[in-house]
Scaffold this motif. Structure first.
Motif, PDB file in Angstrom:
ATOM      1  N   ASP A   1       5.514   5.398   9.122  1.00  0.00           N
ATOM      2  CA  ASP A   1       4.378   5.877   8.329  1.00  0.00           C
ATOM      3  C   ASP A   1       3.490   6.860   9.079  1.00  0.00           C
ATOM      4  OD1 ASP A   1       5.194   4.372   6.205  1.00  0.00           O
ATOM      5  OD2 ASP A   1       3.890   2.665   6.643  1.00  0.00           O
TER       6      ASP A   1
ATOM      7  N   SER B   1      -0.164   3.268   3.912  1.00  0.00           N
ATOM      8  CA  SER B   1       1.187   3.135   3.387  1.00  0.00           C
ATOM      9  C   SER B   1       1.568   4.389   2.605  1.00  0.00           C
ATOM     10  CB  SER B   1       1.278   1.906   2.472  1.00  0.00           C
ATOM     11  OG  SER B   1       1.040   0.732   3.205  1.00  0.00           O
TER      12      SER B   1
ATOM     13  N   ASP C   1       8.983  -0.929   8.359  1.00  0.00           N
ATOM     14  CA  ASP C   1       7.784  -1.256   7.601  1.00  0.00           C
ATOM     15  C   ASP C   1       7.166  -2.516   8.195  1.00  0.00           C
ATOM     16  OD1 ASP C   1       5.817  -1.101   5.737  1.00  0.00           O
ATOM     17  OD2 ASP C   1       6.994  -1.933   4.080  1.00  0.00           O
TER      18      ASP C   1
ATOM     19  N   ARG D   1       1.699  -7.293   5.539  1.00  0.00           N
ATOM     20  CA  ARG D   1       1.469  -7.104   4.103  1.00  0.00           C
ATOM     21  C   ARG D   1       1.691  -8.407   3.336  1.00  0.00           C
ATOM     22  NH1 ARG D   1       4.294  -3.126   3.808  1.00  0.00           N
ATOM     23  NH2 ARG D   1       2.657  -1.572   4.085  1.00  0.00           N
TER      24      ARG D   1
ATOM     25  N   SER E   1      10.880  -3.967  -0.996  1.00  0.00           N
ATOM     26  CA  SER E   1       9.444  -3.835  -1.194  1.00  0.00           C
ATOM     27  C   SER E   1       9.032  -4.599  -2.445  1.00  0.00           C
ATOM     28  CB  SER E   1       9.049  -2.354  -1.314  1.00  0.00           C
ATOM     29  OG  SER E   1       7.651  -2.221  -1.488  1.00  0.00           O
TER      30      SER E   1
ATOM     31  N   ARG F   1       2.215  -1.210  -2.159  1.00  0.00           N
ATOM     32  CA  ARG F   1       3.211  -0.397  -1.462  1.00  0.00           C
ATOM     33  C   ARG F   1       3.754   0.627  -2.442  1.00  0.00           C
ATOM     34  NH1 ARG F   1       4.312   2.320   2.859  1.00  0.00           N
ATOM     35  NH2 ARG F   1       6.170   1.726   4.027  1.00  0.00           N
TER      36      ARG F   1
END
Length: 788
Positions: free
Chosen positions: A548, A561, A624, A629, A706, A713
């Motif tokens: 990222d 994100s 990620d 998260r 995800s 996200r």
């Protein structure tokens, strides 16, 4: 005239043996008898036969499917798409007519098309939309007369049933006789068993030649067809600016894939009459073996207050802030005050995940406005929020499905069952399907991979190039895999995957010291470090996966994100590294490079896929911070001891949530529990092991990289299929700097987390050591490596 004719007749004159030369007199017979000659008859003129008129018919593709499957798939190892089957059915119905079945005309046409396709292209998927099949049919059309292929047209005239070549054979097989299966030519058995050798097998001896990187933007988009129960290739080209309807399709496809996966689970399949009867008559067995679970649509809860149901839906947050459950029929408010998660403290539950909820429905009769948001008004209806609430007793993830079951089953009988529910003939990544190329690729892998040698893929994450200790740790990694020059047969890793973030701060986001010039200098420093190991660069593949903080998305996200999937690092910053690899190849191999041995560098997307030997192995790679998260958005449940025994979940959800999991021995102080009937007690496990198990079970059960709302996200709607994990890959790399480094195997899928390449202090660790993960594709074993 009659007298003249009689005078010309030969006669015998005994008194004068000398023949006369005058034609006016009777010529006597020659003393020597003349030769008997056969008169030559003139050829009989026969008019050319009029061409047979073929009456076209409408041939449905479903009628032609069994014959096409036997010819293309069983004999030639080709996969026929629906568009190609439609084109062949139209062609055969037009040119072969009603004799396509009785006279065997369709079989000969399909045989010629299959052979011509294999000569024209190397693809195993026959598509009807391209120009290849159209050109083949056009050429074949000019060589047909009366539905038959004209002899001497240059096309092959062999049929699918070729019984030739055995001189010792006593009888030729007829329709009722059984062919000799020992010969390779009978019924195309050579294509079925893949006995003939491919030319590439003798040339491509390097395993790296059988490896392929598939970026997220290059992965084919498949959509699940609910009515036909199979995957169709999307006819719409994905784009970064899709219409709003694609956002709905993103979640709809996720639900369809999970739903069909659950319905194939044995605990959700209704038994046959004989199975139910045998379960009832068996006194030693349990009566519950004949009971199955069924999923109730949310819209069907209306009018069934007080009843118990099992729901499948996505956890969402309603506009009022309450937790709700949504499926394709409606939305219901959830009351999880007394619910228990399955397994206890063994996974994460957050909004955006598709879960199973077992509980009771209570309708709210005293609040007429409870269903005001419904599309039908009143107390609710299909497409909106129904009135009342659903009191959950237990919440669990959908049961996971092994890769072998999705692609054909664990046993040989299941793999050969073409009528089964598996998707063995589906090409999910564009490298061939399991049923079409799996046997051949397994044979190539066996011949290529040495059982005594290591065939490792090295993975390192969080390569912060602006931190000096990172380059020192990278030197340690590269030095570990650089063999001694004195070794006779050195072994190099197949690939070294280096993952971002390549900068500890967001690049091009206005942060001081993180501009484009500094970012370019960091990669130049990395190229200098790589140049110190030319032997390694010339024998392996370098793969770079961004994070990222890398360009260009970090320029506007400032480290937040960014939408996934994201494209590779721009070539503007990577030219020096490519030059270093090219120089290493030139130094080691010279100008005459041996094919398949020189090193290479690949800049791919996040996420991406790495496959080896086609469908033999697949590695999904994602960079990620999932643990952070999940912790921020997870739903809190009560402790297991607070629940009553009557409210414990059923055996189905317990079995689905407690499948055995193998963990790296270095990360567990106690033996791994394989008991599927007892809950995991958090106090008995190391916290690192608990985190590894929880994130692994959550991601693999969801089948999605995800499982969050788009507000948490962001995703590119048209490329959401690249985040899917169906079928499960052989290896899943979850590069998460906030999670401990681990190697876990769940449902046949090895999950790896290399952590940060520079090991931080704490919990008995030494700060500054290099850390990474290596995975052996031949043995299917991964390990966490830590070196000084």
């Amino acid at each position: 005239m009659a007298t003249a004719k009689r005078a010309l007749k030969p006669s015998v004159a005994s008194d004068n043996p000398i023949p006369s030369s005058s034609p006016a007199f009777g010529t006597p017979v020659h003393p020597i008898p003349p030769r008997t000659t056969v008169p030559i008859r003139p050829p009989v003129f026969r008019p050319a036969a009029a061409p047979t008129t073929v009456l076209p018919i409408v041939l449905p593709p479903a009628t032609l499917r069994p014959l096409a499957f036997r010819t293309f798939t069983k004999k030639h190892n080709l996969t026929l798409t629906s568009s190609a089957l439609q084109a062949l059915a139209t062609f055969i119905g037009r040119h072969c007519g009603s004799g396509w079945r009785e006279e065997g005309l369709a079989e000969k046409v399909l045989e010629e098309v299959a052979k011509a396709w294999k000569k024209c292209t190397t693809q195993v998927i026959v598509e009807g939309d391209g120009d290849t099949l159209k050109s083949i049919l056009k050429t074949l059309e000019g060589s047909m007369t009366g539905g038959r292929i004209t002899p001497g047209s240059g096309l092959s005239r062999q049929t699918s049933f070729n019984f030739s070549g055995d001189a010792d054979r006593q009888e030729s097989p007829g329709l009722g006789s059984r062919p000799n299966l020992d010969t390779h030519n009978s019924f195309g058995i050579s294509g079925l068993e893949v006995q003939e050798k491919d030319e590439d097998e003798e040339i491509l001896k390097d395993p790296r030649e059988w490896m392929k990187i598939i970026g997220a933007f290059d992965q084919p988009k498949l959509e699940y067809n609910v009515s036909k129960k199979h995957f169709d290739k999307s006819t719409v080209k994905p784009t970064l600016f899709p219409p709003p309807t694609r956002k709905t399709d993103l979640f709809r496809q996720r639900y369809h894939i999970v739903h069909q996966r659950i319905l194939r689970n044995e605990t959700f399949q209704a038994p046959t009459f004989s199975a139910a009867r045998s379960a009832t008559l068996n006194r030693t067995g349990s009566v519950s073996t004949s009971q199955t679970n069924s999923i109730t649509p949310i819209a069907n809860l209306l009018g069934r207050s007080g009843s118990t149901h099992l729901l499948l839906g996505m956890l969402t947050i309603s506009p009022t802030g309450a937790l709700s459950l949504s499926d394709l029929t409606g939305t219901i408010a959830l009351d999880l005050q007394h619910a228990q998660q399955i397994p206890a403290d063994g996974s994460y539950f957050a909004p955006g995940m598709i879960v199973l909820v077992d509980g009771s429905y209570e309708e709210d009769h005293g609040n007429p406005a409870a269903g005001s948001s419904s599309s039908l008004g009143g107390t609710g209806g299909i497409g909106g929020t129904i009135g009342g609430k659903f009191i959950g007793f237990s919440v669990g993830h959908p049961p996971c499905e092994r890769r072998s079951i999705t692609l054909g089953g664990d046993t040989e009988a299941e793999k050969n069952n073409i009528s089964g529910p598996a998707f063995g003939w589906t090409d999910f990544l564009g490298v061939g399907s399991e049923r079409a190329t799996g046997a051949k690729m397994s044979r190539i892998a066996t011949n290529t991979l040495s059982p005594t040698s290591a065939h490792n893929i090295v993975i390192a994450s969080d390569l912060h190039l602006d931190v000096p200790s990172t380059l020192s740790a990278l030197r340690t990694l590269l030095r570990t895999y650089t063999p001694d020059p004195a070794e006779v047969d050195p072994i190099y890793p197949l690939a070294i995957i280096l993952m971002g973030n390549f900068s500890s701060r967001a690049t091009l986001a206005g942060v001081r010291g993180a501009g484009s010039i500094e970012y370019k200098e960091h990669f130049d420093a990395l190229a200098s470090v790589l140049s110190e190991f030319p032997q390694l660069l010339a024998h392996t593949s370098l793969v770079f996966v961004p994070g990222d903080h890398d360009a260009w998305p970090s320029a506007f996200s400032a480290g937040a994100s960014t939408p996934l999937p994201r494209k590779p690092v721009p070539t503007l910053f990577t030219s020096r590294i490519k030059r270093a690899v090219a120089e290493a190849n030139r130094e080691i191999w010279g100008t005459g490079k041996a094919k398949g041995k020189e090193g290479e560098v690949i800049w791919t997307s996040n996420p991406s896929r790495l496959t080896w030997f086609g469908v033999k192995g697949e590695m999904a790679i994602l960079r990620d911070d999932l643990v952070g998260r999940l912790r921020r958005n997870a739903i809190r449940f009560g402790k297991p001891g607070d629940a009553d025994d009557d409210e414990m979940p059923d055996a189905t959800m317990q079995a689905a949530g407690h499948e055995g999991m193998d963990t790296d021995p270095d990360l567990r102080p106690v033996p791994t529990s394989h008991n599927t009937s007892t809950n995991i007690i958090p106090d008995e496990l190391d916290p690192d092991v608990s985190i590894a198990r929880a994130i692994t079970r959550t991601i693999l059960s969801q089948g999605y990289l995800s499982p969050f709302p788009l507000s948490v996200r962001p995703l590119h709607w048209d490329y959401g299929h690249a985040m899917g994990l169906y079928p499960l890959p052989s290896v899943l790399v979850l590069a998460d700097s906030e999670a401990p480094a681990f190697v876990v195997k769940f449902c046949g899928c090895a999950v790896l987390n290399p952590g940060s390449i520079v090991e931080s202090g704490g919990r008995g660790r030494r700060e500054g050591r290099a850390r990474w993960v290596e995975f052996d594709i031949g043995k299917g074993v991964g390990v966490v490596r830590v070196e000084e």
